[in-house]
Design a protein around this motif. Sequence first.
Motif: not given
Length: 155
Positions: A93-113
């Motif tokens: 996956i493209d580096s930009t797309l990988r960054a988007i997916l990582r940031a989105g996944a992080f928030e889904l897992l950690e920012r339950k608020d």
Amino acid sequence: MAVGKIRSANKRGAARLAAVQALFQMDISGAGVLEIAAEYETFRLGQVVDGEEYVAADASWFRGVLSGVVRDQTKLDPIIRDALQEDWPLSRIDSTLRAILRAGAFELLERKDVPVAVINSEYIDIAVAFFEDGDEPKLVNAVLDRIARKYREKK
């Protein structure tokens, strides 16, 4: 890094965009999180760079997403890989797309608020800004939706 038009960003939205850009920059340059965070907070967030005005961002949110993704990357990558099609490894996956997916996944897992719909919408908007005419926003939507269903919507 120039991006296409995005809807008026709120401060968290601007922080998310900056975090994706910073993660991309770290990926291609090999720079460390502290160095990149300092650069963005000093010279980019809410500043004019190369004639383009960066939207004021929630610096705390930016730091939280950036440092969280870096800290949890070994946990996030397998989760993202599981949400991708079998024949599509994360390394492809493209580096930009990988960054988007990582940031989105992080928030889904950690920012339950933060509601799932807000997180997904914000990162889809970022994907649209970078990949206006491509299928990448659909991929972001599908992957984040799969992650949300598995990790956020447990009854």
